[in-house]
Design a protein around this motif. Structure first.
Motif, mmCIF file in Angstrom:
data_model
loop_
_atom_site.group_PDB
_atom_site.id
_atom_site.type_symbol
_atom_site.label_atom_id
_atom_site.label_comp_id
_atom_site.label_asym_id
_atom_site.label_seq_id
_atom_site.Cartn_x
_atom_site.Cartn_y
_atom_site.Cartn_z
ATOM 1 N N VAL A 28 0.834 -1.205 0.000
ATOM 2 C CA VAL A 28 0.000 0.000 0.000
ATOM 3 C C VAL A 28 0.863 1.248 0.000
ATOM 4 O O VAL A 28 0.645 2.191 -0.772
ATOM 5 N N ARG A 32 1.288 4.165 -3.017
ATOM 6 C CA ARG A 32 1.060 5.595 -2.783
ATOM 7 C C ARG A 32 2.318 6.403 -3.090
ATOM 8 O O ARG A 32 2.231 7.503 -3.651
ATOM 9 N N ARG A 78 -3.458 2.125 -6.660
ATOM 10 C CA ARG A 78 -4.127 1.102 -5.852
ATOM 11 C C ARG A 78 -4.628 -0.016 -6.764
ATOM 12 O O ARG A 78 -4.508 -1.197 -6.423
#
Length: 309
Positions: A28, A32, A78
């Motif tokens: 994750v 990002r 994502r």
């Protein structure tokens, strides 16, 4: 194969080979970080995304558009982080990662035995939605993939999606429509990403008040086979679970020529897509030219091929 094509193939291969092994919090954060770096570089894809958002949110000023494009790149990464990791997810994880509204439109259509066409825009993670359908509902389906270069990259995408339970047909070659029609006549399910025309023979629609062309395939398949045509929109809400909505069926008009019926039905799809995109613009991963006035009419399908597969 050119050096650029070899690099592209290697990067995607590394994604599927390495990212899926990372602990989820690490993946994750990595997604990002990559998104923020790409956004700060203000490359062609980011600028195009921002330009597209300017039509979706016409009253947005430069600051709001910058916020949207940053959120859009995070949403896009994502999608990629999830997609690289999906092959390693078990059935329970896939089943728990998506919650759609109004699913009865799909289940009732399948029960009718005439086939169902799900048409989606490039919102959130359409691969996850597909994996959920094959895993949670136990319904196999057929889809179409754009021919990518190098050929090895296309093969990777086909293997990836087939591993999730999908039958994948190449967009080019001319035989996809007939195979899709046969699947529908057998009472099967077809899923198509349908907000961007790749054929140079799409149907003109009004999309956020501007002319665009979208593929005629979903409407034509519904007319040819009697299958139910359902728009689907997806979005993220800040949680680990993706959300979605199955919209009411797009009906075949009672009168008119085939071209007239196709035009009406494709516009209805565009309107449903616009509803979902307007509610969650940051989850629309359109990093390519889409509207007619942005395209070179002679080369529209060939331009801006970077990005979505």
């Amino acid at each position: 194969m050119s050096a650029q094509e070899r690099l592209t193939d290697a990067l995607y291969g590394a994604g599927w080979g390495t990212v899926k092994k990372l602990p989820e919090p690490v993946a994750v954060r990595l997604g990002r970080t990559i998104a923020d770096i790409a956004w700060k570089q203000r490359g062609k894809g980011v600028l195009r995304l921002e330009s597209n958002y300017a039509r979706v949110v016409p009253d947005a000023g430069p600051e709001r558009l910058a916020e949207l494009s940053r959120a859009g790149m995070r949403s896009y990464l994502r999608y990629w982080m999830e997609s690289f990791r999906l092959p390693a997810w078990g059935p329970e994880r896939i089943a728990d990662s998506f919650t759609p509204k109004d699913l009865h439109h799909l289940t009732e259509g399948m029960a009718a035995g005439k086939g169902v066409i799900l048409a989606l825009p490039h919102l959130a993670n359409w691969d996850l939605a597909g994996a959920w359908v094959t895993t949670k509902l136990g319904i196999p389906f057929t889809t179409v993939a754009e021919r990518l270069k190098p050929e090895t990259l296309y093969d990777r995408f086909v293997a990836y999606r087939e591993g999730l339970g999908m039958e994948v047909l190449p967009h080019s070659g001319g035989s996809a429509f007939g195979t899709l029609a046969r699947r529908l006549r057998d009472g099967g399910l077809v899923c198509l990403v349908a907000d961007r025309d790749l054929s140079a023979s799409g149907v003109e629609v009004s999309f956020f008040g501007h002319a665009a062309r979208m593929p005629a395939g979903p409407a034509l398949l519904a007319q040819h086979t009697g299958a139910r045509l359902l728009p689907v929109t997806l979005w993220y809400d800040g949680s680990p679970v993706m959300r979605g909505r199955v919209h009411p069926p797009v009906e075949v008009p009672a009168s008119g020529t085939r071209a007239e019926k196709t035009s009406v039905m494709t516009q209805a799809l565009a309107d449903a897509f616009a509803t979902g995109i307007a509610e969650h613009p940051e989850d629309w991963h359109m990093l390519q030219r889409l509207w007619t006035e942005d395209l070179d009419p002679a080369h529209a399908p060939e331009r801006d091929r970077e990005g979505t597969a």
